[in-house]
Design a protein around this motif. Structure first.
Motif, PDB file in Angstrom:
ATOM      1  N   SER A  14      28.938  49.344 -21.998  1.00 13.34           N
ATOM      2  CA  SER A  14      29.133  49.113 -23.427  1.00 13.34           C
ATOM      3  C   SER A  14      29.449  50.383 -24.200  1.00 13.34           C
ATOM      4  N   ASP A  53      32.735  39.813 -18.616  1.00 15.55           N
ATOM      5  CA  ASP A  53      33.491  38.691 -19.169  1.00 15.55           C
ATOM      6  C   ASP A  53      33.531  38.750 -20.696  1.00 15.55           C
ATOM      7  N   LYS A  54      32.435  39.177 -21.304  1.00 19.66           N
ATOM      8  CA  LYS A  54      32.416  39.297 -22.771  1.00 19.66           C
ATOM      9  C   LYS A  54      33.384  40.383 -23.237  1.00 19.66           C
ATOM     10  N   PRO A  76      33.492  42.293 -10.849  1.00 21.09           N
ATOM     11  CA  PRO A  76      32.090  42.680 -10.629  1.00 21.09           C
ATOM     12  C   PRO A  76      31.916  43.342  -9.259  1.00 21.09           C
ATOM     13  N   ARG A 107      27.442  43.707 -13.381  1.00 19.36           N
ATOM     14  CA  ARG A 107      27.095  42.396 -13.946  1.00 19.36           C
ATOM     15  C   ARG A 107      28.323  41.701 -14.524  1.00 19.36           C
ATOM     16  N   ARG A 108      28.551  40.456 -14.120  1.00 18.13           N
ATOM     17  CA  ARG A 108      29.736  39.730 -14.552  1.00 18.13           C
ATOM     18  C   ARG A 108      29.685  39.368 -16.036  1.00 18.13           C
ATOM     19  N   ASP A 109      28.526  38.931 -16.539  1.00 17.08           N
ATOM     20  CA  ASP A 109      28.477  38.425 -17.906  1.00 17.08           C
ATOM     21  C   ASP A 109      28.944  39.452 -18.934  1.00 17.08           C
ATOM     22  N   PRO A 110      28.435  40.704 -18.924  1.00 13.90           N
ATOM     23  CA  PRO A 110      28.952  41.681 -19.890  1.00 13.90           C
ATOM     24  C   PRO A 110      30.438  41.962 -19.699  1.00 13.90           C
TER      25      PRO A 110
END
Length: 235
Positions: free
Chosen positions: A12, A40-41, A57, A35-38
Motif C-alpha cells: 500500500s 485485487d483492490k 499473488p 495476499r490476493r485481496d489487497p
C-alpha cells in the motif's frame, strides 16, 4: 507496443505509488505480493484510472518459483520492461552483536536470492532487446551502516553490492540497474502501520515520506539513467 512495469512487493506504500506513477505514463502494470485481496483492490483502483493491471499473488521468499512467476507475467503482458523489487516484511533492526546465522538465513531468500533470481531471469531478454530496467528498494542503513542497525541489513548490503556490480556490466548494453535507499518511514505502508501498532520498532528516529515522492524518484531513475542509486531524503 505498450511497456510493462512489474512491481514485486506491491504493498500500500511505495508499490502502489509506483504502480500509479508508471500507469499514468501509459505502462501496463503487473502487481506481485503475497495476499490476493489487497492486490485485487489495487487492480480495481488502477482500472478506475484507466490503467491496465493484473494481480499475481506470490510469496517472494520462494526463490525457486521466480522463473515461473516471470513466465506468468509475460504470458499476460509480454516481456517486462521495468522490474521494481521492494517487498517489505516487518522486522526490528537489531545490534550486529545479536545477529547469528539463523537471523541472516531467515532473510536470505527474500532480500538476496530472489532478487538475484529475478535479475538472472529477466536479463537475457532485456539484453537481447537492448533495453530494460531493474530497480531495488532498501533502507538507508544498507548504504551507511550504523551501530544497532543490523538484522536483515547485511543481506540487503550483499544485494546492493550485486546490483552495483551488475550495473557496471550492463549499463552500456541498454539495461539500467539501480537502487533507492530510503531514510524515512513510508506513509501508508505496512511498515508505517507496524510501527504505529507496536509490531515493529526502530532504534533511531526517522522522518516520514510520502510514497508518491519515492515513485517519482523511481521513475526518474528509470527514465534519466544518470545515477545508480538515490538516497532519500538526502543526508
Amino acid at each position: 507496443m505498450r511497456r510493462t512495469v512489474a512491481v514485486f512487493g506491491a504493498g500500500s506504500g511505495t508499490g502502489a505509488s509506483v504502480a500509479r506513477r508508471f500507469g499514468r505514463e501509459g505502462h501496463r502494470v503487473a502487481l506481485v505480493a503475497r495476499r490476493r485481496d489487497p492486490l485485487d483492490k489495487l487492480v480495481a483502483r488502477l482500472a478506475a484510472d484507466g490503467v491496465e493491471a493484473a494481480a499475481f499473488p506470490a510469496d517472494l521468499r520462494h526463490t525457486e518459483r521466480i522463473p515461473a512467476l516471470v513466465s506468468a507475467i509475460e504470458a499476460r503482458f509480454g516481456h517486462i520492461d521495468v522490474a521494481v523489487y521492494a517487498p517489505f516484511v516487518p522486522a526490528t533492526l537489531i545490534p550486529a552483536a545479536a545477529v547469528d546465522a539463523a537471523v541472516l538465513r531467515a532473510w536470505l531468500d527474500l532480500y538476496l536470492l530472489s532478487p538475484v533470481a529475478l535479475a538472472h531471469t529477466l536479463l537475457p531478454g532485456m539484453l537481447e532487446r537492448g533495453d530494460g530496467a531493474l530497480l531495488f528498494g532498501y533502507g538507508s542503513s544498507v548504504v551507511t551502516p550504523a551501530a544497532g542497525l543490523s538484522g536483515p541489513v547485511p543481506v540487503l548490503a550483499a544485494l546492493r553490492n550485486y546490483l552495483h556490480t551488475l550495473h557496471g556490466e550492463v549499463a552500456d548494453r541498454g539495461v539500467h540497474v539501480g537502487g533507492l535507499a530510503v531514510r524515512a518511514v513510508i506513509e501508508r505502508s505496512e511498515g508505517h502501520r507496524a510501527l504505529r501498532s507496536g509490531d515493529m520498532s526502530l532504534a533511531i528516529d526517522l522522518p516520514t515520506v510520502d510514497p508518491d515522492e519515492l515513485a517519482d524518484l523511481v521513475w526518474n531513475l528509470v527514465t534519466q539513467r544518470d545515477r545508480i542509486e538515490v538516497v532519500h531524503p538526502a543526508p
